[in-house]
Design a protein around this motif. Structure first.
Motif, PDB file in Angstrom:
ATOM      1  N   GLY A   9      -7.256  -0.331  -1.241  1.00 33.97           N
ATOM      2  CA  GLY A   9      -5.920  -0.633  -0.709  1.00 33.97           C
ATOM      3  C   GLY A   9      -5.771  -0.021   0.674  1.00 33.97           C
ATOM      4  O   GLY A   9      -4.678   0.331   1.104  1.00 33.97           O
ATOM      5  N   GLY A  12      -3.144  -1.393   2.913  1.00 40.31           N
ATOM      6  CA  GLY A  12      -1.802  -1.508   2.335  1.00 40.31           C
ATOM      7  C   GLY A  12      -0.781  -0.585   2.995  1.00 40.31           C
ATOM      8  O   GLY A  12      -1.103   0.221   3.878  1.00 40.31           O
ATOM      9  N   LEU A  28       1.048   2.040   1.817  1.00 37.80           N
ATOM     10  CA  LEU A  28       0.930   3.492   1.626  1.00 37.80           C
ATOM     11  C   LEU A  28      -0.193   4.068   2.484  1.00 37.80           C
ATOM     12  O   LEU A  28      -0.036   5.123   3.100  1.00 37.80           O
ATOM     13  CB  LEU A  28       0.672   3.815   0.147  1.00 37.80           C
ATOM     14  CG  LEU A  28       0.516   5.296  -0.159  1.00 37.80           C
ATOM     15  CD1 LEU A  28       1.839   6.035   0.004  1.00 37.80           C
ATOM     16  CD2 LEU A  28      -0.023   5.516  -1.572  1.00 37.80           C
ATOM     17  N   ARG A  31      -9.246  -6.374  -0.281  1.00 42.02           N
ATOM     18  CA  ARG A  31      -9.777  -7.694  -0.613  1.00 42.02           C
ATOM     19  C   ARG A  31     -10.008  -8.554   0.633  1.00 42.02           C
ATOM     20  O   ARG A  31     -10.807  -9.464   0.616  1.00 42.02           O
ATOM     21  CB  ARG A  31      -8.771  -8.395  -1.534  1.00 42.02           C
ATOM     22  CG  ARG A  31      -9.415  -9.233  -2.587  1.00 42.02           C
ATOM     23  CD  ARG A  31      -8.417  -9.766  -3.558  1.00 42.02           C
ATOM     24  NE  ARG A  31      -7.026  -9.537  -3.171  1.00 42.02           N
ATOM     25  CZ  ARG A  31      -5.985  -9.987  -3.849  1.00 42.02           C
ATOM     26  NH1 ARG A  31      -6.191 -10.678  -4.952  1.00 42.02           N
ATOM     27  NH2 ARG A  31      -4.763  -9.754  -3.466  1.00 42.02           N
ATOM     28  N   VAL A  47     -14.027  -5.230  -0.925  1.00 40.41           N
ATOM     29  CA  VAL A  47     -14.378  -5.352  -2.346  1.00 40.41           C
ATOM     30  C   VAL A  47     -13.248  -6.088  -3.061  1.00 40.41           C
ATOM     31  O   VAL A  47     -12.093  -6.019  -2.643  1.00 40.41           O
ATOM     32  CB  VAL A  47     -14.579  -4.003  -3.099  1.00 40.41           C
ATOM     33  CG1 VAL A  47     -15.692  -3.180  -2.511  1.00 40.41           C
ATOM     34  CG2 VAL A  47     -13.300  -3.223  -3.210  1.00 40.41           C
ATOM     35  N   VAL A  56      -3.583   1.253  -4.736  1.00 41.72           N
ATOM     36  CA  VAL A  56      -3.344  -0.135  -5.169  1.00 41.72           C
ATOM     37  C   VAL A  56      -2.416  -0.077  -6.384  1.00 41.72           C
ATOM     38  O   VAL A  56      -2.201   1.003  -6.941  1.00 41.72           O
ATOM     39  CB  VAL A  56      -4.666  -0.822  -5.586  1.00 41.72           C
ATOM     40  CG1 VAL A  56      -5.591  -0.992  -4.394  1.00 41.72           C
ATOM     41  CG2 VAL A  56      -5.355  -0.037  -6.690  1.00 41.72           C
ATOM     42  N   PRO A  77       3.427   4.396  -9.738  1.00 46.96           N
ATOM     43  CA  PRO A  77       3.942   4.848 -11.030  1.00 46.96           C
ATOM     44  C   PRO A  77       2.807   5.024 -12.038  1.00 46.96           C
ATOM     45  O   PRO A  77       1.899   4.190 -12.095  1.00 46.96           O
ATOM     46  CB  PRO A  77       4.846   3.694 -11.461  1.00 46.96           C
ATOM     47  CG  PRO A  77       4.242   2.481 -10.823  1.00 46.96           C
ATOM     48  CD  PRO A  77       3.651   2.947  -9.530  1.00 46.96           C
TER      49      PRO A  77
HETATM   50  P1  NAD Z   1       0.485  -2.803  -0.800  1.00 43.91           P
HETATM   51  O1  NAD Z   1       0.786  -4.045  -1.544  1.00 43.91           O
HETATM   52  O2  NAD Z   1       1.042  -2.638   0.574  1.00 43.91           O
HETATM   53  O3  NAD Z   1      -1.102  -2.644  -0.674  1.00 43.91           O
HETATM   54  C1  NAD Z   1      -1.988  -2.986  -1.710  1.00 43.91           C
HETATM   55  C2  NAD Z   1      -3.426  -2.925  -1.204  1.00 43.91           C
HETATM   56  O4  NAD Z   1      -4.276  -3.282  -2.294  1.00 43.91           O
HETATM   57  C3  NAD Z   1      -3.749  -3.880  -0.063  1.00 43.91           C
HETATM   58  O5  NAD Z   1      -4.632  -3.209   0.828  1.00 43.91           O
HETATM   59  C4  NAD Z   1      -4.506  -5.022  -0.765  1.00 43.91           C
HETATM   60  O6  NAD Z   1      -5.435  -5.666   0.074  1.00 43.91           O
HETATM   61  C5  NAD Z   1      -5.212  -4.270  -1.866  1.00 43.91           C
HETATM   62  N1  NAD Z   1      -5.545  -5.123  -2.999  1.00 43.91           N
HETATM   63  C6  NAD Z   1      -4.699  -5.887  -3.754  1.00 43.91           C
HETATM   64  N2  NAD Z   1      -5.391  -6.564  -4.700  1.00 43.91           N
HETATM   65  C7  NAD Z   1      -6.706  -6.232  -4.555  1.00 43.91           C
HETATM   66  C8  NAD Z   1      -7.908  -6.584  -5.232  1.00 43.91           C
HETATM   67  N3  NAD Z   1      -7.931  -7.442  -6.257  1.00 43.91           N
HETATM   68  N4  NAD Z   1      -9.049  -6.019  -4.802  1.00 43.91           N
HETATM   69  C9  NAD Z   1      -9.063  -5.142  -3.786  1.00 43.91           C
HETATM   70  N5  NAD Z   1      -7.969  -4.772  -3.108  1.00 43.91           N
HETATM   71  C10 NAD Z   1      -6.798  -5.309  -3.474  1.00 43.91           C
HETATM   72  O7  NAD Z   1       0.910  -1.603  -1.761  1.00 43.91           O
HETATM   73  P2  NAD Z   1       1.309  -0.093  -1.338  1.00 43.91           P
HETATM   74  O8  NAD Z   1       2.743  -0.044  -1.025  1.00 43.91           O
HETATM   75  O9  NAD Z   1       0.350   0.420  -0.328  1.00 43.91           O
HETATM   76  O10 NAD Z   1       1.133   0.685  -2.732  1.00 43.91           O
HETATM   77  C11 NAD Z   1      -0.124   1.055  -3.276  1.00 43.91           C
HETATM   78  C12 NAD Z   1       0.106   1.940  -4.500  1.00 43.91           C
HETATM   79  O11 NAD Z   1       0.761   3.133  -4.110  1.00 43.91           O
HETATM   80  C13 NAD Z   1       0.997   1.310  -5.567  1.00 43.91           C
HETATM   81  O12 NAD Z   1       0.570   1.762  -6.832  1.00 43.91           O
HETATM   82  C14 NAD Z   1       2.365   1.884  -5.250  1.00 43.91           C
HETATM   83  O13 NAD Z   1       3.190   1.931  -6.389  1.00 43.91           O
HETATM   84  C15 NAD Z   1       1.986   3.276  -4.816  1.00 43.91           C
HETATM   85  N6  NAD Z   1       2.960   3.925  -3.946  1.00 43.91           N
HETATM   86  C16 NAD Z   1       3.298   3.392  -2.730  1.00 43.91           C
HETATM   87  C17 NAD Z   1       4.202   4.057  -1.909  1.00 43.91           C
HETATM   88  C18 NAD Z   1       4.565   3.517  -0.527  1.00 43.91           C
HETATM   89  O14 NAD Z   1       5.268   4.214   0.205  1.00 43.91           O
HETATM   90  N7  NAD Z   1       4.129   2.347  -0.149  1.00 43.91           N
HETATM   91  C19 NAD Z   1       4.773   5.265  -2.329  1.00 43.91           C
HETATM   92  C20 NAD Z   1       4.407   5.785  -3.573  1.00 43.91           C
HETATM   93  C21 NAD Z   1       3.491   5.115  -4.355  1.00 43.91           C
END
Ligand code: NAD
Length: 484
Positions: free
Chosen positions: A17, A20, A22, A51, A93, A120, A149
């Motif tokens: 991720g 993403g 975070l 991905r 990946v 992720v 979570p």
């Molecule tokens: P996001 O949707 O912005 O990013 C998800 C990432 O996962 C992307 O890089 C995407 O390319 C990758 N991904 C998705 N499906 C995939 C697959 N099949 N194979 C490989 N990579 C894949 O999500 P986020 O906001 O960055 O959150 C990530 C995690 O952190 C979640 O569990 C979220 O609950 C947790 N979280 C986020 C925050 C925040 O501030 N954004 C805060 C606390 C916790």
């Protein structure tokens, strides 16, 4: 002052991720700050993975942009950014397929710490953990870092734990709760267990009650549909507020190591009594002007999910019998402010004639926006005119005593990521702690669902629904003001 930062060994950090929100908002800018501070050894690398298709050069640009968008003053350090991005690589990946995993395995190096950050959604945790082993990407010393979570109830948390533990040992699993990485939260432990002054008073003989507040000014905005499946109890109380409560209430561990500390926290969670529904207030923010209401943000006109919760709970042990812990958290409140307040009992008898005001000591631990600790003490109002008493805060942030280094503390994510490389789990949640927290939370949620409770509306920019104030008024107490 001589810095005593514990060095880390060279590492390869793979961020699943890595493109993403975070990763871009917190993890990568945090790593850049550690790089600048000199705590990222020469041979260390960061491997972003997701991905989408990118080469190293494109990923480096993504990270440059992220630092530009989310970094602080350090984003002006162009030469530093150039040097930092040289440490970055990218491998595509698919967490749910087998593409890319062999290539990732080929990049791993012997004798270098391997850490895997699962940034992720939790539905991918099992897939990634399984492939890390099947493709020999992970070794026996590898660590995995997982985000909240961590489940949405006891059952799902147990399943998640079982999945992760079928691929990694508990001492390889780092469950992040970034509240534990905050400087003042650790200072709370130093204050309690490093001084003789507080601990003798830290019980039901001297403490009247404890308040824990985490107030936000933002609404659920664009992620309303996602938030609506959790609500304030699952999103904040079960994890962050619970962790703060544990550090306030736990017994002194015999030593400051991961399992000793976590054993004591677990005892607190297990001693928490069920919450009576009279001691529970849930709210949803209303619309204001052209600002949408919670239900509009959540895209569900009949949503019963809470954006605010306040509750009173009790810990059934000798130290805390009879001392209420009041917890509240919510969105669109009057200020962004998080604090723990330890409110000591009133003076039994005042010797100062005419002094009818209620004087009490309060130890306030501010977590945000400006971390710090102050102790409210009663002193004589300066000047002539007799013995008039006033309450003033004794600032215990000690910036003057500590000098500029006190200003330059790593943020919670930076500190926690470095602890992963150091192999220190003290500030991470153990699986049994998470499960115990859900075991306490589940019946509270089941209770309001069975009763069909409807959250009370509250006006944005306030301290939440009136019933929250009533929760304390009924006990002849009041919430501390929420102020920035
Ligand atoms: P996001 O949707 O912005 O990013 C998800 C990432 O996962 C992307 O890089 C995407 O390319 C990758 N991904 C998705 N499906 C995939 C697959 N099949 N194979 C490989 N990579 C894949 O999500 P986020 O906001 O960055 O959150 C990530 C995690 O952190 C979640 O569990 C979220 O609950 C947790 N979280 C986020 C925050 C925040 O501030 N954004 C805060 C606390 C916790």
């Amino acid at each position: 002052m001589v810095s005593r930062v514990i060095p880390v060994d060279p590492f390869d950090l793979v961020i699943f991720g890595g493109t993403g929100d975070l990763a871009r908002r917190k993890i990568l800018p945090g790593l850049f700050r550690r790089f600048r501070a000199g705590t990222m050894p020469e041979e260390s690398r960061i491997i972003g993975s997701a991905r989408s298709e990118h080469d190293d050069a494109e990923y480096r640009q993504i990270v440059r942009d992220a630092i530009g968008e989310f970094g602080g003053d350090e984003k002006e350090d162009k030469a530093g950014i150039d040097a930092f991005v040289e440490r970055l690589h990218y491998v595509r990946v698919d967490a749910k397929g087998d593409d890319g995993w062999k290539e990732l395995a080929g990049m791993m190096r012997d004798g270098i710490i391997r850490a895997f950050y699962f940034s992720v959604g939790p539905s991918l945790f099992g897939d990634i953990a399984e492939r890390l082993n099947r493709f020999d990407v992970a070794d026996d010393k590898s660590r995995i870092v997982v985000e909240k979570p961590f489940g949405r109830d006891l059952q799902s948390a147990k399943e998640l734990n079982a999945t992760l533990r079928s691929h990694f040992r508990e001492d390889q699993i780092y469950r992040i709760d970034h509240y534990l990485g905050k400087e003042t939260v650790q200072n709370l432990m130093a204050i309690r267990f490093g001084n003789v002054l507080f601990e003798p008073l830290w019980n039901n003989h001297y403490i009247d009650h404890i308040q824990i507040t985490v107030a936000e000014t933002v609404g659920v905005g664009g992620r309303g549909a996602y938030y609506d499946k959790s609500g304030a109890m699952r999103d904040m109380v079960q994890n962050h507020l619970m962790q703060l409560l544990c550090l306030i209430a736990m017994e002194a561990p015999s030593q400051f190591d991961a399992d000793a500390v976590r054993d004591e926290k677990l005892k607190v969670i297990r001693a928490l009594q069920p919450v009576d529904y009279h001691h529970l207030v849930r709210g949803q923010y209303d619309a204001e002007g052209d600002q949408p209401s919670y239900r509009e943000d959540a895209e569900d006109p009949r949503s019963f999910t809470e954006s605010f919760i306040a509750l009173r709970c009790h810990i059934a042990n000798w130290r805390w019998a009879g001392v209420p812990f009041y917890l509240r958290t919510g969105k669109k409140l009057k200020a962004r402010s998080s604090e723990i307040a330890v409110v000591f009992q009133d003076l039994g008898h005042s010797i100062f004639e005419g002094d009818e005001k209620r004087h009490r000591n309060i130890l306030a631990i501010r977590l945000q926006p400006n971390e710090g600790i102050d102790l409210q003490v009663t002193i004589k109002e300066p000047g002539p005119g007799g013995m008039r008493l006033i309450d003033v805060p004794l600032d215990m942030t000690f910036a003057d005593a500590l000098g500029p280094e006190a200003e330059d503390v790593p943020d919670a994510y930076e500190r926690l990521i470095m602890d992963v490389f150091r192999g220190n789990q003290t500030l991470f949640m153990r699986g049994d702690e998470v499960e115990a927290a859900w075991a306490w939370t589940d019946p509270i949620i089941a209770g309001w669902e069975a009763r069909g409770d409807v959250p009370k509306l509250y006006e944005p920019g306030t301290a939440g629904p009136d019933d929250s104030a009533m929760l304390l008024h009924r006990d002849n107490r009041r919430w501390r003001d929420i102020k920035a």
